[in-house]
Design a protein around this motif. Structure first.
Motif, PDB file in Angstrom:
ATOM      1  N   LEU A  80       0.837  -1.200   0.000  1.00 58.67           N
ATOM      2  CA  LEU A  80       0.000   0.000   0.000  1.00 58.67           C
ATOM      3  C   LEU A  80       0.875   1.254   0.000  1.00 58.67           C
ATOM      4  N   ARG A  81       1.892   1.254   0.841  1.00 57.08           N
ATOM      5  CA  ARG A  81       2.761   2.434   0.928  1.00 57.08           C
ATOM      6  C   ARG A  81       3.472   2.668  -0.401  1.00 57.08           C
ATOM      7  N   GLN A  82       3.943   1.587  -1.038  1.00 53.62           N
ATOM      8  CA  GLN A  82       4.647   1.746  -2.306  1.00 53.62           C
ATOM      9  C   GLN A  82       3.736   2.369  -3.358  1.00 53.62           C
ATOM     10  N   GLN A  83       2.490   1.907  -3.434  1.00 56.60           N
ATOM     11  CA  GLN A  83       1.557   2.440  -4.418  1.00 56.60           C
ATOM     12  C   GLN A  83       1.253   3.911  -4.149  1.00 56.60           C
ATOM     13  N   CYS A  84       1.040   4.256  -2.872  1.00 53.01           N
ATOM     14  CA  CYS A  84       0.694   5.638  -2.543  1.00 53.01           C
ATOM     15  C   CYS A  84       1.862   6.588  -2.795  1.00 53.01           C
ATOM     16  N   VAL A  85       3.063   6.171  -2.433  1.00 56.24           N
ATOM     17  CA  VAL A  85       4.226   7.021  -2.646  1.00 56.24           C
ATOM     18  C   VAL A  85       4.488   7.190  -4.133  1.00 56.24           C
ATOM     19  N   ARG A  86       4.271   6.114  -4.906  1.00 52.12           N
ATOM     20  CA  ARG A  86       4.478   6.193  -6.355  1.00 52.12           C
ATOM     21  C   ARG A  86       3.497   7.167  -6.998  1.00 52.12           C
ATOM     22  N   ASP A  87       2.199   7.084  -6.584  1.00 54.87           N
ATOM     23  CA  ASP A  87       1.172   7.938  -7.187  1.00 54.87           C
ATOM     24  C   ASP A  87       1.234   9.367  -6.672  1.00 54.87           C
ATOM     25  N   GLY A  88       1.730   9.546  -5.449  1.00 57.09           N
ATOM     26  CA  GLY A  88       1.777  10.881  -4.872  1.00 57.09           C
ATOM     27  C   GLY A  88       0.391  11.419  -4.590  1.00 57.09           C
ATOM     28  N   ALA A  89       0.260  12.740  -4.649  1.00 59.24           N
ATOM     29  CA  ALA A  89      -0.990  13.394  -4.252  1.00 59.24           C
ATOM     30  C   ALA A  89      -1.911  13.647  -5.443  1.00 59.24           C
ATOM     31  N   GLU A  90      -1.782  12.832  -6.526  1.00 55.39           N
ATOM     32  CA  GLU A  90      -2.687  13.009  -7.654  1.00 55.39           C
ATOM     33  C   GLU A  90      -4.119  12.782  -7.193  1.00 55.39           C
ATOM     34  N   VAL A  91      -4.996  13.667  -7.593  1.00 59.95           N
ATOM     35  CA  VAL A  91      -6.393  13.554  -7.153  1.00 59.95           C
ATOM     36  C   VAL A  91      -7.068  12.369  -7.809  1.00 59.95           C
ATOM     37  N   PHE A  92      -6.842  12.155  -9.100  1.00 62.68           N
ATOM     38  CA  PHE A  92      -7.487  11.074  -9.827  1.00 62.68           C
ATOM     39  C   PHE A  92      -6.418  10.110 -10.312  1.00 62.68           C
ATOM     40  N   THR A  93      -6.414   8.933  -9.737  1.00 63.71           N
ATOM     41  CA  THR A  93      -5.467   7.914 -10.140  1.00 63.71           C
ATOM     42  C   THR A  93      -6.204   6.619 -10.373  1.00 63.71           C
ATOM     43  N   SER A  94      -5.679   5.808 -11.257  1.00 66.30           N
ATOM     44  CA  SER A  94      -6.298   4.526 -11.580  1.00 66.30           C
ATOM     45  C   SER A  94      -5.566   3.432 -10.829  1.00 66.30           C
ATOM     46  N   THR A  95      -6.243   2.806  -9.905  1.00 65.41           N
ATOM     47  CA  THR A  95      -5.654   1.721  -9.134  1.00 65.41           C
ATOM     48  C   THR A  95      -6.308   0.420  -9.550  1.00 65.41           C
ATOM     49  N   HIS A  96      -5.524  -0.556  -9.954  1.00 70.40           N
ATOM     50  CA  HIS A  96      -6.066  -1.824 -10.395  1.00 70.40           C
ATOM     51  C   HIS A  96      -6.723  -2.533  -9.220  1.00 70.40           C
ATOM     52  N   SER A  97      -7.901  -3.123  -9.466  1.00 70.26           N
ATOM     53  CA  SER A  97      -8.632  -3.792  -8.385  1.00 70.26           C
ATOM     54  C   SER A  97      -7.812  -4.921  -7.792  1.00 70.26           C
ATOM     55  N   SER A  98      -6.942  -5.547  -8.591  1.00 69.52           N
ATOM     56  CA  SER A  98      -6.146  -6.660  -8.064  1.00 69.52           C
ATOM     57  C   SER A  98      -5.150  -6.175  -7.013  1.00 69.52           C
ATOM     58  N   ILE A  99      -4.690  -4.926  -7.140  1.00 68.12           N
ATOM     59  CA  ILE A  99      -3.767  -4.388  -6.136  1.00 68.12           C
ATOM     60  C   ILE A  99      -4.498  -4.165  -4.819  1.00 68.12           C
ATOM     61  N   ILE A 100      -5.687  -3.557  -4.897  1.00 69.02           N
ATOM     62  CA  ILE A 100      -6.471  -3.352  -3.677  1.00 69.02           C
ATOM     63  C   ILE A 100      -6.806  -4.696  -3.033  1.00 69.02           C
ATOM     64  N   ALA A 101      -7.177  -5.681  -3.872  1.00 74.19           N
ATOM     65  CA  ALA A 101      -7.509  -7.002  -3.336  1.00 74.19           C
ATOM     66  C   ALA A 101      -6.302  -7.634  -2.652  1.00 74.19           C
ATOM     67  N   LEU A 102      -5.121  -7.448  -3.230  1.00 75.58           N
ATOM     68  CA  LEU A 102      -3.903  -8.025  -2.660  1.00 75.58           C
ATOM     69  C   LEU A 102      -3.556  -7.366  -1.331  1.00 75.58           C
ATOM     70  N   VAL A 103      -3.614  -6.040  -1.300  1.00 73.18           N
ATOM     71  CA  VAL A 103      -3.332  -5.320  -0.041  1.00 73.18           C
ATOM     72  C   VAL A 103      -4.316  -5.749   1.036  1.00 73.18           C
ATOM     73  N   TRP A 104      -5.609  -5.738   0.694  1.00 74.95           N
ATOM     74  CA  TRP A 104      -6.611  -6.079   1.695  1.00 74.95           C
ATOM     75  C   TRP A 104      -6.459  -7.539   2.141  1.00 74.95           C
ATOM     76  N   GLY A 105      -6.108  -8.418   1.228  1.00 69.77           N
ATOM     77  CA  GLY A 105      -5.939  -9.819   1.606  1.00 69.77           C
ATOM     78  C   GLY A 105      -4.923  -9.984   2.712  1.00 69.77           C
ATOM     79  N   HIS A 106      -3.798  -9.278   2.616  1.00 72.38           N
ATOM     80  CA  HIS A 106      -2.769  -9.384   3.659  1.00 72.38           C
ATOM     81  C   HIS A 106      -3.229  -8.723   4.957  1.00 72.38           C
ATOM     82  N   VAL A 107      -3.827  -7.522   4.848  1.00 78.36           N
ATOM     83  CA  VAL A 107      -4.279  -6.828   6.066  1.00 78.36           C
ATOM     84  C   VAL A 107      -5.389  -7.626   6.741  1.00 78.36           C
ATOM     85  N   ARG A 108      -6.327  -8.125   5.950  1.00 77.09           N
ATOM     86  CA  ARG A 108      -7.421  -8.932   6.510  1.00 77.09           C
ATOM     87  C   ARG A 108      -6.887 -10.158   7.243  1.00 77.09           C
TER      88      ARG A 108
END
Length: 855
Positions: A80-108
């Motif tokens: 999660l940190r790597q993705q956020c630091v890479r994207d920075g403070a862009e208001v509109f960014t496209s995040t692949h659903s598989s990345i969110i699923a992967l992050v949440w899978g580990h946190v869950r």
């Protein structure tokens, strides 16, 4: 965008473990620290870098649950940190659903194990925050912070007085579940002279309680908004005021990464009431464990994903996969350990989708029962009307309109409109005004009332204009539900064309219908396109352009106007259908993308009058014996669908315990016992006792009385002799593999014994359902086994069942006498398989599709 293979873990900077105070005392921290550094060193090879999936596999190999929990948390936060630091403070960014699923899978996985002692904190903005990560600089100032933010349903929210808030650093939010609408505000600080125009006071909130009124008053004006659901992400810029609104009955969750690299302070400014005495702090930790919140968020997320999957299938008129997805969502709600059982709104959402599917299949009585029961429940349980209640009123109104109950339909649409207006819900208003326009059109036609026709034209124009406005967000981006809005625009234009026709303005009717047809292609819904073709074709006929009209009425390989009319029968639709069949002799033997014909849809809807119109049309083109065969096949397909999807699939969703197959057999027996037409189509499950089979000495024939019928209340030569001996050897080998099975109670389904060979139709029809009820399937393979269509469809079904549900076994018995488990990686290709009677091919194709829906 693919999930990154390399992960620069925060622990390289001694950050993650130390950054989470709740973990400092956790047993296993040193184990995980050593594990991470070992893998970061990679045996001294600086070029060997583990992928995120390899990290996950390594974490699963840790020996104790605490270490696994902590390792999963570290991996999830690192990605999660790597993705956020890479994207920075862009208001509109496209995040692949598989990345969110992967992050949440580990946190869950880290939180649900329950080993980490993290307590949620209640925030005045209305959510519970589970602190996951806080990185400090050498001066102990916060530079990064990550939390899981959860809005619970009504009664468990924060202070309604909090209008908006801001923080000094930017924050990226990754939505996990539910829907939240984020409102942005322009805030102007007022001096004493303009104090009377103030809307709010500013409060400082350093996460340890509000400091009270700061003698700063402001005027806040909403300047934009955006709705966000699962697998979407958005950024809130530093020092910008915003608030997140979540429906009172809904649960919403997001992972929030706050960046403080630019002079961040742990401080939030709140806009609250001007009277500071009413605004006291209620900050503090909650007794609800983080593990419980994680279980809840995950259940809502899985439910949301399935409902969206069902809606996507519905938008393409792919109703069977839609029904499967919705029933799977209901399975999440009904599971024994579900955290959603007290959240009945979620069951209502799923049932409303099933009601919509029933309506689209012409099952109006069932749809009315579902919608009316849901409305009764919501009127009692909701403190104020919801969007869900508005949607259900709209669906009920559509069904009542098809049933010809126009006054009741008007009442439902008016309720939909009133709720939409009260909530300021533009989408609800868009659909409601179009539906009211259709009621006025029908009543105007029935009574020759020009004023009602005027009102209908005005309302359809309003619907079209509203749909077009909604296709763009406030920020000028494309609306996420553009396909649905496009369908609403299309339908509005089609109905407007009908109004022009009623007025005798044929040129306007043609041009409006042409525009509607062009618009319909973007909707992705074949039924919407077909209905638009109908309206355009009728306008062309009135304009004397018959050949062009016939082209619209007879498209190939897709849903035709006749099919669309058969899906949702009504007096209005039957009138159009008679025109197509009687006056224009349209083609009725063609099939759509799903392999269904107009007769199939007429049979599915169970509307006898519509069926008769289609049959009369077929009789004009084909011999009586062929029409009779088409009728039989259509009714057979309906029977398969209803038994597979409505009787047997819900049992599969209950889980694969030891009683699952017995419940399947009982469900099948009940389905035949309560429906005489199905009992005539499909044979009961029969079996031959193993001991009888062994004593018979040859293949037992159906006329010999060997077969027994399964009852829910009971426990259940040359080539022929070669097959018999193979079956006997295979059964004996099966018993040796399963010593717990009592040979005296082992039942065997054998086609020649269990299918009445003097009248085999019902037994052959029931073959797929019988296979589904067997604990194990043994295939007696030879060189040509997988080239036979019926053998292949049996293997396809048992492969899907055992992969999806884990109840069924499949064995292969070869000519050398060996019995082994069937290969799990075998993929069955039905194309090119051989049939003794090629006219059975449509049945095989249909069973292939139904088998895939069982997964």
């Amino acid at each position: 965008m693919k999930p990154p293979r390399t992960v620069p873990l925060p622990l390289q900077h001694e950050g993650t473990i130390e950054a989470t105070p709740a973990l400092k005392e956790t047993q296993g921290v040193e184990v995980v620290r050593g594990w991470i550094h070992t893998h970061l060193n990679n045996g001294g090879d600086p070029h060997a870098v583990l992928s995120i999936h390899e990290w996950g596999q390594e974490a699963a190999g840790l020996h104790d649950e605490v270490s696994k929990s902590l390792a999963n948390l570290v991996l999830g936060l690192a990605l999660l940190r790597q993705q956020c630091v890479r994207d920075g403070a862009e208001v509109f960014t496209s995040t692949h659903s598989s990345i969110i699923a992967l992050v949440w899978g580990h946190v869950r996985d880290a939180l649900t194990i329950g080993c980490l002692t993290i307590l949620p904190e209640r925030r005045p903005q209305g959510f519970l925050a589970v602190p996951l990560y806080t990185r400090l600089d050498p001066e102990r100032r916060i530079r990064e912070h990550v939390s899981l933010n959860v809005w619970l349903s009504e009664g468990e929210r924060g202070r309604p007085e909090v209008a908006a808030y801001s923080q000094t650093g930017w924050a990226r939010n990754w939505v996990l579940a539910g829907k939240g609408t984020v409102y942005a505000y322009k805030v102007e600080v007022l001096d004493e002279a303009r104090r009377t125009t103030a809307t709010h006071a500013v409060y400082e909130h350093p996460w340890s309680g509000c400091n009270g009124l700061q003698n700063t008053v402001v005027r806040a004006v909403e300047v934009g908004s955006g709705a966000y659901t699962h697998d979407m992400s958005y950024t809130v810029l530093a020092d910008s005021y915003h608030r997140t609104e979540v429906d009172a009955q809904e649960i919403h969750a997001a992972l929030c990464f706050a960046d403080g690299s630019e002079d961040f302070r742990v401080e939030t400014r709140l806009l609250g009431p001007l009277d500071g005495g009413k605004f006291e702090s209620f900050y503090g930790t909650q007794d609800c464990p983080a593990s419980n919140l994680a279980h809840l968020v995950d259940a809502v997320r899985r439910f949301d994903l399935l409902i969206d999957e069902g809606r996507q299938h519905s938008s393409r008129a792919d109703w069977e996969p839609a029904q499967r997805a919705i029933r799977n969502a209901i399975g999440i709600y009904n599971s024994p350990d579900s955290p959603l059982t007290s959240e009945r709104r979620y069951l209502a959402i799923a049932l409303a989708e099933l009601g919509n599917i029933a309506r689209r299949f012409g099952r109006y009585d069932r749809a009315v029962d579902i919608f009316e029961e849901l409305l009764s429940h919501l009127e009692i349980s909701e403190k104020r009307p919801s969007r869900l209640r508005a949607e259900i009123n709209g669906e009920l109104g559509v069904v009542l309109r098809h049933l010809g109950r126009l006054d009741e339909a008007r009442g439902a649409f008016e309720a939909q409109y009133a709720i939409g207006k009260e909530l300021g819900w533009e989408r609800g208003l868009c659909r409601a005004v179009g539906n009211l326009g259709m009621i006025n059109y029908q009543l105007g036609q029935a009574t020759n009332n020009e004023r009602l026709l005027d009102a209908a034209i005005m309302q359809q124009r309003e619907r079209v204009e509203r749909a077009r406005r909604l296709m763009k967000t406030d920020e000028g981006m494309e609306a996420p539900d553009r396909g649905r809005l496009n369908a609403w625009e299309t339908i509005g234009l089609s109905r407007l064309s009908l109004c022009h026709t009623a007025r005798g303005n044929i040129h306007e009717a043609v041009e409006t219908a042409r525009e509607s047809l062009q618009c319909s292609y973007a909707s992705g819904d074949p039924t919407v396109v077909a209905m638009t073709r109908l309206i355009y074709g009728r306008a062309l006929l009135l304009d004397g352009r018959r050949d062009e009209a016939l082209h619209e009425f007879n498209p190939m390989g897709t849903c035709t106007p006749a099919m669309a009319l058969c899906k949702e029968p009504s007096d209005e639709h039957r009138g159009y259908l008679r025109e197509l069949v009687t006056d224009l002799d349209v083609k009725l033997d063609v099939v759509d993308e799903q392999g269904y014909s107009a007769l199939d849809y007429a049979v599915f809807s169970d509307d006898k009058e519509t069926q008769q119109i289609v049959i009369q049309g077929l009789q004009r083109r084909f011999p009586a014996v062929q029409v009779a065969r088409l009728q039989t096949e259509a009714h057979l397909r309906r029977g398969y669908r209803e038994i597979f999807q409505e009787a047997l699939r819900p049992v599969l969703l209950e889980g694969g315990d030891h009683g699952g197959l017995r419940r399947l057999r009982s469900a099948y027996s009940r389905a035949l016992g309560t429906d005489a037409s199905k009992a005539a189509q499909f044979d009961q499950l029969k079996f031959v006792l193993y001991q009888d089979f062994k004593a018979s000495g040859k293949l037992p024939w159906s006329t010999g009385g060997w077969a027994r019928v399964f009852r829910p209340e009971t426990v259940a030569e040359s080539e022929e002799n070669t097959q018999y001996r193979r079956m006997l050897v295979a059964a004996e080998h099966f018993l040796s593999l399963h010593p717990s099975v009592n040979p005296n109670k082992l039942g065997i389904w054998i086609d020649v014994a269990c299918v009445d060979q003097t009248s085999p139709a019902a037994g052959v029809n029931a073959l797929p359902m019988n296979l589904m009820q067997c604990d194990a399937v043994i295939s007696l393979v030879d060189d040509r086994y997988y080239t036979r269509a019926w053998c292949s469809v049996e293997v396809l079904m048992v492969q899907i069942l055992r992969r999806a549900w884990g109840m069924h076994l499949w064995y292969v018995h070869d000519k050398q006498g060996g019995l082994m488990e069937g290969p799990r990686d075998l993929e069955i290709n039905m194309s090119g398989t051989v049939l003794s009677f090629e006219e059975e091919r449509p049945k095989i194709v249909f069973l292939e599709r139904q088998s895939k829906l069982l997964g």
